[in-house]
Design a protein around this motif. Structure first.
Motif: not given
Length: 308
Positions: A140, A171, A304-306, A308
């Motif tokens: 991440s 990421k 939004k991608y943290k 995942k």
């Protein structure tokens, strides 16, 4: 392009604390820069948030050609107004925020646009250093940059960096005010991409919109956000001056093909040299009125991608 061996990196860590972050340390290292063909000094301020986590997501934020907005707490490093905003908002959102000084112990590049070090190379070395800290979630690590830092961000779309040797890769990427006048031929990517533009920038949004369409055709996730009424520095001051900017190819961008050759968007040949796209129109006002808004767009995108 030759990447660095581990033996070519010399690292010093200096630890201290600050009221803004729970912990701050400065990483200082040397590497052999492929652009300047010499050893190059980098310092990076690594800021940990006050939230207590077993592992932290990370944002690496790179400045543009000038460092006139932020000073390291110690060790003399500098960065820009965009990095200052990302640092504040990133810490508030639970990220470790890493602010490299790409010109450490040297002058700003400023209008000398042909003399940049290899930011992509330097930040991959920095990423490798970060990965040695067990508190860092190596899956991440996000990357963003402003102006030249935005161009560096899009430089990671070069097919060279899609090799397994660089995994885990960034990421997500957020390029803020890149010129998009000189770009990489896109391929399929494993990460999402954001481009943040200023409506009245001397780096017009239209080449980035053209490039977005190229990237989308390869089935990638990419978005362009345009912030209205502001110049390159997200300023409402529209003072125009003569200078040097990589903005003369906006209507017919230069594309680096996968085989290493360069062409124009209309199929004409290109020298591939930055000077081919040098222009003189610069809008220079710097009240940074909407710079926080640009940083907010980046943090919202990364969030939004943290995790995942």
């Amino acid at each position: 392009f030759m990447f660095l061996s581990r033996k070519s990196i010399f690292l010093i860590l200096i630890f201290f604390t600050t009221s803004v972050a729970a912990e701050v340390k400065v990483a200082k290292f040397k590497y052999f820069d492929q652009n300047r063909k010499q050893e190059w000094d980098i310092a990076a301020e690594i800021n940990f948030p006050k939230q207590q986590l077993d592992q932290y997501p990370v944002i690496v934020v790179q400045h543009g050609s000038s460092r006139n907005g932020y000073k390291f707490k110690k060790e003399g490093g500098k960065s820009d107004e965009f990095s200052k905003n990302i640092l504040k908002k990133g810490l508030e959102n639970g990220y470790v925020v890493v602010v490299p000084d790409m010109f450490y112990n040297g002058p700003d590049v400023g209008s000398n646009k042909g003399s940049f070090p290899n930011g992509n190379q330097a930040n991959m070395v920095l990423k490798r250093i970060l990965s040695k800290d067990k508190r860092i979630d190596i899956n991440s690590i996000f990357f963003t940059g402003f102006s030249w830092g935005g161009d560096t961000t899009l430089g990671y779309l070069n097919n060279f960096y899609q090799s397994d040797r660089f995994n885990p890769f960034w990421k997500a990427l957020a390029a803020v005010e890149p010129s998009c006048n000189r770009v990489q031929e896109p391929v399929k990517y494993s990460f999402p991409i954001l481009i943040v533009k200023a409506e009245k920038s001397h780096y017009a949004p239209r080449p980035c919109l053209y490039y977005k369409d190229m990237i989308v055709k390869k089935s990638n996730s990419v978005d362009v956000v345009t912030i209205p009424g502001v110049n390159h520095y997200f300023s409402s001051d529209m003072k125009e001056v003569k200078g040097i900017a990589v903005n003369a190819c906006a209507d017919n961008i230069v594309i680096k093909k996968l085989d290493g050759t360069w062409i124009r968007a209309n199929g004409e040949p290109s020298s591939g040299k930055p000077q081919e796209c040098f222009g003189t129109r610069v809008i220079a006002g710097k009240n940074y009125k909407k710079m926080p808004e640009a940083a907010d767009e980046v943090i919202k995108f990364f969030n939004k991608y943290k995790g995942k």
